[in-house]
Design a protein around this motif. Structure first.
Motif, PDB file in Angstrom:
ATOM      1  N   ALA A  57       0.814  -1.213   0.000  1.00  0.00           N
ATOM      2  CA  ALA A  57       0.000   0.000   0.000  1.00  0.00           C
ATOM      3  C   ALA A  57       0.847   1.261   0.000  1.00  0.00           C
ATOM      4  CB  ALA A  57      -0.941  -0.009   1.198  1.00  0.00           C
ATOM      5  N   LYS A  58       2.035   1.197   0.592  1.00  0.00           N
ATOM      6  CA  LYS A  58       2.910   2.366   0.622  1.00  0.00           C
ATOM      7  C   LYS A  58       3.242   2.851  -0.790  1.00  0.00           C
ATOM      8  CE  LYS A  58       5.260   1.352   5.015  1.00  0.00           C
ATOM      9  NZ  LYS A  58       6.561   0.994   5.645  1.00  0.00           N
ATOM     10  N   LYS A  59       3.297   1.933  -1.737  1.00  0.00           N
ATOM     11  CA  LYS A  59       3.606   2.293  -3.122  1.00  0.00           C
ATOM     12  C   LYS A  59       2.486   3.112  -3.753  1.00  0.00           C
ATOM     13  CE  LYS A  59       6.202  -2.035  -3.723  1.00  0.00           C
ATOM     14  NZ  LYS A  59       6.289  -3.304  -4.513  1.00  0.00           N
ATOM     15  N   PHE A  60       1.301   3.053  -3.153  1.00  0.00           N
ATOM     16  CA  PHE A  60       0.138   3.747  -3.702  1.00  0.00           C
ATOM     17  C   PHE A  60      -0.257   4.959  -2.867  1.00  0.00           C
ATOM     18  CE2 PHE A  60       0.088  -0.455  -5.465  1.00  0.00           C
ATOM     19  CZ  PHE A  60      -0.389  -0.297  -6.753  1.00  0.00           C
ATOM     20  N   GLY A  61       0.627   5.355  -1.957  1.00  0.00           N
ATOM     21  CA  GLY A  61       0.391   6.578  -1.206  1.00  0.00           C
ATOM     22  C   GLY A  61      -0.035   6.408   0.232  1.00  0.00           C
ATOM     23  N   CYS A  62      -0.103   5.175   0.737  1.00  0.00           N
ATOM     24  CA  CYS A  62      -0.543   4.934   2.102  1.00  0.00           C
ATOM     25  C   CYS A  62       0.431   5.578   3.095  1.00  0.00           C
ATOM     26  CB  CYS A  62      -0.621   3.434   2.366  1.00  0.00           C
ATOM     27  SG  CYS A  62      -1.232   2.988   3.989  1.00  0.00           S
ATOM     28  N   THR A  63      -0.083   6.438   3.952  1.00  0.00           N
ATOM     29  CA  THR A  63       0.743   7.079   4.983  1.00  0.00           C
ATOM     30  C   THR A  63       0.576   6.412   6.337  1.00  0.00           C
ATOM     31  OG1 THR A  63      -1.000   8.689   5.492  1.00  0.00           O
ATOM     32  CG2 THR A  63       0.614   9.302   3.799  1.00  0.00           C
ATOM     33  N   ASP A  64      -0.583   5.765   6.556  1.00  0.00           N
ATOM     34  CA  ASP A  64      -0.871   5.105   7.827  1.00  0.00           C
ATOM     35  C   ASP A  64      -1.612   3.799   7.551  1.00  0.00           C
ATOM     36  OD1 ASP A  64      -0.323   7.442   9.937  1.00  0.00           O
ATOM     37  OD2 ASP A  64      -1.410   8.289   8.223  1.00  0.00           O
ATOM     38  N   PHE A  65      -1.443   2.845   8.473  1.00  0.00           N
ATOM     39  CA  PHE A  65      -2.085   1.543   8.283  1.00  0.00           C
ATOM     40  C   PHE A  65      -2.757   1.102   9.573  1.00  0.00           C
ATOM     41  CE2 PHE A  65      -2.085  -3.112   8.425  1.00  0.00           C
ATOM     42  CZ  PHE A  65      -2.681  -3.414   7.212  1.00  0.00           C
ATOM     43  N   VAL A  66      -3.971   0.591   9.456  1.00  0.00           N
ATOM     44  CA  VAL A  66      -4.706   0.083  10.614  1.00  0.00           C
ATOM     45  C   VAL A  66      -5.181  -1.340  10.330  1.00  0.00           C
ATOM     46  CG1 VAL A  66      -6.737   0.340  12.082  1.00  0.00           C
ATOM     47  CG2 VAL A  66      -5.505   2.357  11.324  1.00  0.00           C
ATOM     48  N   ASN A  67      -4.829  -2.247  11.250  1.00  0.00           N
ATOM     49  CA  ASN A  67      -5.375  -3.598  11.215  1.00  0.00           C
ATOM     50  C   ASN A  67      -6.399  -3.685  12.340  1.00  0.00           C
ATOM     51  OD1 ASN A  67      -5.986  -6.310  11.400  1.00  0.00           O
ATOM     52  ND2 ASN A  67      -3.878  -7.000  11.095  1.00  0.00           N
ATOM     53  N   PRO A  68      -7.683  -3.781  12.043  1.00  0.00           N
ATOM     54  CA  PRO A  68      -8.713  -3.803  13.089  1.00  0.00           C
ATOM     55  C   PRO A  68      -8.482  -4.881  14.146  1.00  0.00           C
ATOM     56  CG  PRO A  68      -9.728  -3.487  10.948  1.00  0.00           C
ATOM     57  CD  PRO A  68      -8.280  -3.807  10.689  1.00  0.00           C
ATOM     58  N   LYS A  69      -7.787  -5.958  13.770  1.00  0.00           N
ATOM     59  CA  LYS A  69      -7.528  -7.029  14.730  1.00  0.00           C
ATOM     60  C   LYS A  69      -6.597  -6.585  15.853  1.00  0.00           C
ATOM     61  CE  LYS A  69      -8.131 -10.990  11.604  1.00  0.00           C
ATOM     62  NZ  LYS A  69      -7.453 -12.184  11.009  1.00  0.00           N
ATOM     63  N   ASP A  70      -5.851  -5.506  15.599  1.00  0.00           N
ATOM     64  CA  ASP A  70      -4.894  -5.034  16.601  1.00  0.00           C
ATOM     65  C   ASP A  70      -5.512  -4.079  17.613  1.00  0.00           C
ATOM     66  OD1 ASP A  70      -2.949  -6.483  15.283  1.00  0.00           O
ATOM     67  OD2 ASP A  70      -2.252  -4.772  14.086  1.00  0.00           O
ATOM     68  N   HIS A  71      -6.799  -3.814  17.510  1.00  0.00           N
ATOM     69  CA  HIS A  71      -7.429  -2.806  18.354  1.00  0.00           C
ATOM     70  C   HIS A  71      -8.748  -3.319  18.927  1.00  0.00           C
ATOM     71  CE1 HIS A  71      -4.612   0.245  16.793  1.00  0.00           C
ATOM     72  NE2 HIS A  71      -4.791  -0.360  15.635  1.00  0.00           N
ATOM     73  N   THR A  72      -9.062  -2.857  20.100  1.00  0.00           N
ATOM     74  CA  THR A  72     -10.362  -3.169  20.707  1.00  0.00           C
ATOM     75  C   THR A  72     -11.346  -2.032  20.488  1.00  0.00           C
ATOM     76  OG1 THR A  72      -9.591  -2.267  22.827  1.00  0.00           O
ATOM     77  CG2 THR A  72      -9.345  -4.641  22.481  1.00  0.00           C
ATOM     78  N   LYS A  73     -10.833  -0.845  20.219  1.00  0.00           N
ATOM     79  CA  LYS A  73     -11.679   0.317  19.976  1.00  0.00           C
ATOM     80  C   LYS A  73     -12.105   0.355  18.509  1.00  0.00           C
ATOM     81  CE  LYS A  73      -8.191   2.993  21.128  1.00  0.00           C
ATOM     82  NZ  LYS A  73      -7.387   4.213  21.421  1.00  0.00           N
ATOM     83  N   PRO A  74     -13.149   1.084  18.165  1.00  0.00           N
ATOM     84  CA  PRO A  74     -13.581   1.204  16.767  1.00  0.00           C
ATOM     85  C   PRO A  74     -12.463   1.734  15.878  1.00  0.00           C
ATOM     86  CG  PRO A  74     -15.258   2.077  18.228  1.00  0.00           C
ATOM     87  CD  PRO A  74     -14.050   1.819  19.080  1.00  0.00           C
ATOM     88  N   VAL A  75     -12.481   1.299  14.624  1.00  0.00           N
ATOM     89  CA  VAL A  75     -11.424   1.684  13.685  1.00  0.00           C
ATOM     90  C   VAL A  75     -11.309   3.194  13.572  1.00  0.00           C
ATOM     91  CG1 VAL A  75     -10.728   1.635  11.258  1.00  0.00           C
ATOM     92  CG2 VAL A  75     -11.524  -0.448  12.348  1.00  0.00           C
ATOM     93  N   GLN A  76     -12.434   3.903  13.538  1.00  0.00           N
ATOM     94  CA  GLN A  76     -12.378   5.350  13.361  1.00  0.00           C
ATOM     95  C   GLN A  76     -11.708   6.047  14.539  1.00  0.00           C
ATOM     96  OE1 GLN A  76     -15.096   3.579  13.722  1.00  0.00           O
ATOM     97  NE2 GLN A  76     -16.683   4.613  14.933  1.00  0.00           N
ATOM     98  N   GLU A  77     -11.637   5.369  15.680  1.00  0.00           N
ATOM     99  CA  GLU A  77     -10.894   5.923  16.816  1.00  0.00           C
ATOM    100  C   GLU A  77      -9.436   5.471  16.776  1.00  0.00           C
ATOM    101  OE1 GLU A  77     -12.757   5.059  20.520  1.00  0.00           O
ATOM    102  OE2 GLU A  77     -14.763   5.664  19.843  1.00  0.00           O
ATOM    103  N   ALA A  78      -9.231   4.263  16.294  1.00  0.00           N
ATOM    104  CA  ALA A  78      -7.880   3.702  16.293  1.00  0.00           C
ATOM    105  C   ALA A  78      -6.957   4.407  15.314  1.00  0.00           C
ATOM    106  CB  ALA A  78      -7.933   2.212  15.967  1.00  0.00           C
ATOM    107  N   TRP A  79      -7.491   4.876  14.172  1.00  0.00           N
ATOM    108  CA  TRP A  79      -6.573   5.385  13.161  1.00  0.00           C
ATOM    109  C   TRP A  79      -5.947   6.736  13.532  1.00  0.00           C
ATOM    110  CZ3 TRP A  79     -11.079   5.153   9.277  1.00  0.00           C
ATOM    111  CH2 TRP A  79     -11.844   6.323   9.296  1.00  0.00           C
TER     112      TRP A  79
END
Length: 261
Positions: free
Chosen positions: A235-257
């Protein structure tokens, strides 16, 4: 070409039943009729849409049929009324075509052509309601007007895009579906402004193309969300600056990112 106006026999991967392995068969491909083009397919990709309709889950199944819609090829012959393409042209099939005359085709906001919009249940050509594929005289049905899992196929001229012959067909065939779907979703629908934050859920072919659209739009932060951590480096090759794996968090994704790296 010497084959113009004649039936062509070639190999095709035929789906005889839902969920059953595709079978390599010799099929007869009829000449193109009015406003149709017969194309020699050189490269075809596999899209999950093909798999979905091969499985025929929650659908009215249409079998036997030849699947495939993400491809690149060369025009072999053209039918009556076709003026914008000639034999030898390099083309990409487009399952949502353009008649160029209806209100949708004339609109800047929609390309859902009244005549050539995607129809997954139609297994025949629009012009005469017949299939151009047969095996021993029995019809084999089309898929979304393209059927690229065949060495030759017949497509309505409005569902073909002429491309530069220097473009590598083995790569640009992805423009038939995955890349244009994702890129178009960002550039033509979401339309992010320069400096905005954009989140992309799912980093497959469509998601990465959407991410490229965000990069082209000048988004300052592009967050990739995927369950597969291996997708991050790609994804970094396509401009990704940040990455979130929902499995790594207990909080909602929109809070985790907001705290992701």
């Amino acid at each position: 070409m010497a084959t113009a106006g004649k039936v062509i026999k070639c190999k095709a991967a035929v789906a005889w039943e839902a969920g059953k392995p595709l079978s390599m068969e010799e099929v007869e491909v009829a000449p193109p009729q009015a406003m149709e083009v017969r194309v020699k397919i050189l490269y075809t990709a596999l899209c999950h849409t093909d798999v979905y309709f091969w499985e025929a889950k929650g659908q009215t199944p249409v079998f036997p049929r030849i699947l495939g819609h993400e491809a690149g090829g060369i025009v072999e012959s053209v039918g009556e009324g076709v003026t914008e393409l000639v034999p030898g042209d390099h083309v990409l099939p487009v399952f949502t075509g353009e008649c160029k005359e209806c209100a949708h085709c004339r609109s800047e906001e929609s390309n859902l052509c009244d005549l050539l919009r995607i129809n997954v249940d139609r297994g025949v050509m629009i012009g005469d309601g017949q299939s151009r594929f047969t095996i021993d005289g029995k019809p084999i049905f089309h898929f979304v007007g393209t059927s690229t899992f065949s060495e030759y196929t017949v497509i309505h001229v409005g569902c073909l895009a002429k491309i530069d012959p220097e473009a590598p067909l083995d790569k640009v065939c992805l423009l038939s579906c995955g890349i244009s779907t994702g890129l178009g979703a960002t550039l033509n629908v979401a339309k992010p402004k320069k400096g905005m934050t954009v989140a992309i859920f799912g980093l497959g072919a469509v998601g990465l193309a959407a991410m490229e659209g965000a990069r082209m739009s000048g988004a300052s932060r592009i967050i990739g969300v995927d369950l597969n951590p291996a997708k991050h480096e790609q994804a970094k090759k396509f401009g990704c600056t940040d990455f979130v794996n929902p499995k790594d968090h207990t909080k909602p994704v929109q809070e985790a990112w907001w705290t992701c790296t």
